[in-house]
Design an enzyme around this catalytic site. Structure first.
Site, PDB file in Angstrom:
ATOM      1  N   ASP A   1      48.062   8.772  35.671  1.00  0.00           N
ATOM      2  CA  ASP A   1      46.907   9.519  36.187  1.00  0.00           C
ATOM      3  C   ASP A   1      47.245   9.926  37.612  1.00  0.00           C
ATOM      4  O   ASP A   1      48.202   9.436  38.213  1.00  0.00           O
ATOM      5  CB  ASP A   1      45.652   8.636  36.176  1.00  0.00           C
ATOM      6  N   SER A   2      46.416  10.797  38.167  1.00  0.00           N
ATOM      7  CA  SER A   2      46.603  11.190  39.553  1.00  0.00           C
ATOM      8  C   SER A   2      46.319  10.027  40.508  1.00  0.00           C
ATOM      9  O   SER A   2      46.727  10.066  41.658  1.00  0.00           O
ATOM     10  CB  SER A   2      45.681  12.360  39.878  1.00  0.00           C
ATOM     11  N   TYR A  54      44.388  15.868  41.856  1.00  0.00           N
ATOM     12  CA  TYR A  54      45.045  16.972  41.164  1.00  0.00           C
ATOM     13  C   TYR A  54      44.044  18.110  40.909  1.00  0.00           C
ATOM     14  O   TYR A  54      44.414  19.269  40.848  1.00  0.00           O
ATOM     15  CB  TYR A  54      45.566  16.520  39.795  1.00  0.00           C
ATOM     16  N   GLY A  55      42.805  17.718  40.689  1.00  0.00           N
ATOM     17  CA  GLY A  55      41.808  18.639  40.138  1.00  0.00           C
ATOM     18  C   GLY A  55      41.468  19.828  41.000  1.00  0.00           C
ATOM     19  O   GLY A  55      40.892  20.803  40.522  1.00  0.00           O
ATOM     20  N   GLU A  88      37.981   6.908  44.424  1.00  0.00           N
ATOM     21  CA  GLU A  88      39.229   6.522  45.112  1.00  0.00           C
ATOM     22  C   GLU A  88      38.923   5.663  46.345  1.00  0.00           C
ATOM     23  O   GLU A  88      39.737   4.848  46.753  1.00  0.00           O
ATOM     24  CB  GLU A  88      40.023   7.770  45.527  1.00  0.00           C
ATOM     25  N   THR A  93      42.513  16.314  34.016  1.00  0.00           N
ATOM     26  CA  THR A  93      43.070  17.536  34.592  1.00  0.00           C
ATOM     27  C   THR A  93      44.407  17.891  33.943  1.00  0.00           C
ATOM     28  O   THR A  93      44.605  19.015  33.483  1.00  0.00           O
ATOM     29  CB  THR A  93      43.243  17.353  36.114  1.00  0.00           C
ATOM     30  N   CYS A 101      44.376  11.483  32.328  1.00  0.00           N
ATOM     31  CA  CYS A 101      43.917  12.354  33.397  1.00  0.00           C
ATOM     32  C   CYS A 101      43.365  13.617  32.734  1.00  0.00           C
ATOM     33  O   CYS A 101      44.109  14.326  32.051  1.00  0.00           O
ATOM     34  CB  CYS A 101      45.106  12.691  34.304  1.00  0.00           C
ATOM     35  N   CYS A 128      36.739  13.274  33.237  1.00  0.00           N
ATOM     36  CA  CYS A 128      37.737  12.871  34.230  1.00  0.00           C
ATOM     37  C   CYS A 128      37.778  11.357  34.175  1.00  0.00           C
ATOM     38  O   CYS A 128      36.725  10.705  34.158  1.00  0.00           O
ATOM     39  CB  CYS A 128      37.294  13.363  35.605  1.00  0.00           C
ATOM     40  N   THR A 129      38.985  10.816  34.121  1.00  0.00           N
ATOM     41  CA  THR A 129      39.091   9.371  33.904  1.00  0.00           C
ATOM     42  C   THR A 129      38.626   8.541  35.099  1.00  0.00           C
ATOM     43  O   THR A 129      38.493   7.334  34.988  1.00  0.00           O
ATOM     44  CB  THR A 129      40.542   9.000  33.529  1.00  0.00           C
ATOM     45  N   HIS A 130      38.379   9.194  36.217  1.00  0.00           N
ATOM     46  CA  HIS A 130      37.786   8.468  37.338  1.00  0.00           C
ATOM     47  C   HIS A 130      36.302   8.157  37.090  1.00  0.00           C
ATOM     48  O   HIS A 130      35.755   7.209  37.636  1.00  0.00           O
ATOM     49  CB  HIS A 130      37.861   9.298  38.628  1.00  0.00           C
TER      50      HIS A 130
END
Ligand code: DGL
Length: 268
Positions: free
Chosen positions: A10-11, A42-43, A151, A75, A73, A185-187
Site C-alpha cells: 500500500d502507499s 498516492y491518491g 497516517e 488507488t 491500495c 481506500c484501504t486507509h
C-alpha cells in the site's frame, strides 16, 4: 502447498486493514508487507506517477519471492489493474471483490463510494458495480483528508478532527440515502467506527481490505497454494518506521517494532 509468503503493499498504513483480515482468515500464511510511507499519499498524484510507484512496489515484493501479491491500495487497484494482471505471480487489487460485495449488500440500490481523488476519477468501483447491476444509483466522493488523518493516527472514535471531517464528508451520502458505502481506500476502515456512527447502523460499510483478503484466500485455495507456516509477518517501509510502528500497533493490537524495517526502493 506453497510456503512462500504473500506480498501485500500500500502507499502507507492502509493496507494493514487487509493484513489484519488475512491473518484472521489464513493464520498459516507468512506475509511480507510494503508500505510506501516515504511517498504517501498516492491518491493525489498523476496516473503516470501512481503507475510507476505500483511497478516499483510490485518489484520489491517479487524480489522477496512472494507467491501472490495484493495491491491493498484502492488507488493502485483503480489506476493500474493492467500492471497487476501481467506480473509473474497472481495478483489482485481491491476493486472487483469490493464491487461484488457492495452489489450483494445493497437493498435500495443506492451505493456510495469514498476513495482518493485518483480512485474516484477512475470510476473503477462504479464501472465494476454497474456491470453487475445497471440499475444502481452511485454517489462517489474523494475524501483525501481521511488519508492524512489515518497516517497521523488520529483514529480514536472521539478524536474531534476525525469526527468533524467524517461529518462533513458523509453529508452527501445521507442526502443520497445510500444503504451501502464502499470504503474504497484501504486507509478508511480505520475510521469505520466514526463513519458508522455518523451514517447509522442501517448503512452497510464494505471494507475493501477485508473482502480482498477473502478473495486471496479463495484464489490460493483454488490453486492449491496455501501454506503451512507460522503466520509470520515482516513489514518494510520507505521512510522512518516510528509513525508506522505506532499506528500499526494500535491497529494490529501488538508491538511490531522488531518486525519493521526501513528500505529504499532506489537502486544503487
Ligand atoms: N491506501 C490508499 C488507497 O487505498 C490511499 C492513500 C493514498 O492516497 O495514498 O487508495
Amino acid at each position: 502447498m506453497d510456503n512462500r509468503p504473500i506480498g501485500v503493499f500500500d502507499s502507507g498504513l492502509g493496507g494493514l486493514t487487509a493484513v489484519r483480515r488475512l491473518q484472521e482468515i489464513l493464520p498459516n500464511e507468512d506475509i511480507i508487507y510494503f508500505g510506501d510511507t516515504g511517498r504517501v499519499p498516492y491518491g493525489t498524484r498523476s496516473e503516470q506517477t501512481i503507475r510507476n510507484y505500483a511497478q516499483e512496489d510490485c518489484q520489491f515484493l517479487l524480489d522477496k519471492n512472494v507467491k501472490f501479491i495484493i495491491a491493498a491500495c484502492g488507488t493502485v487497484s483503480s489506476v493500474a489493474p493492467d500492471i497487476l494482471a501481467t506480473l509473474p505471480v497472481p495478483a489482485i487489487g481491491v476493486v472487483q471483490a469490493t464491487a461484488n460485495a457492495a452489489v450483494k449488500a445493497t437493498e435500495n440500490k443506492r451505493v456510495g463510494i469514498i476513495g482518493t481523488a485518483a480512485t474516484v476519477r477512475s470510476r473503477s468501483f462504479e464501472k465494476a458495480m454497474l456491470e453487475l447491476d445497471a440499475a444502481l444509483t452511485v454517489t462517489a466522493l474523494a475524501c483525501p483528508m481521511f488519508v492524512s488523518i489515518v497516517e497521523n493516527g488520529w483514529i480514536d472514535p472521539n478524536d474531534e478532527v476525525a469526527v468533524a471531517t467524517v461529518r462533513r464528508y458523509m453529508a452527501p451520502f445521507k442526502t443520497a440515502a445510500v444503504d451501502t458505502l464502499i470504503l474504497g481506500c484501504t486507509h478508511f476502515p480505520l475510521l469505520a467506527p466514526i463513519i458508522q456512527r455518523e451514517l447509522g447502523d442501517s448503512v452497510t460499510l464494505i471494507d475493501s481490505g477485508e473482502v480482498t483478503a477473502r478473495r486471496c484466500a479463495a484464489v490460493l485455495s483454488e490453486r492449491d497454494a496455501l501454506a503451512q507456516n507460522n503466520g509470520g509477518c515482516r513489514f518494510f517501509v520507505s521512510d522512518q518506521p516510528e509513525g508506522f510502528t505506532l499506528t500499526a500497533e494500535i491497529f494490529l493490537g501488538r508491538d511490531v517494532r522488531e518486525e519493521v524495517e526501513m528500505v529504499s526502493l532506489q537502486k544503487g
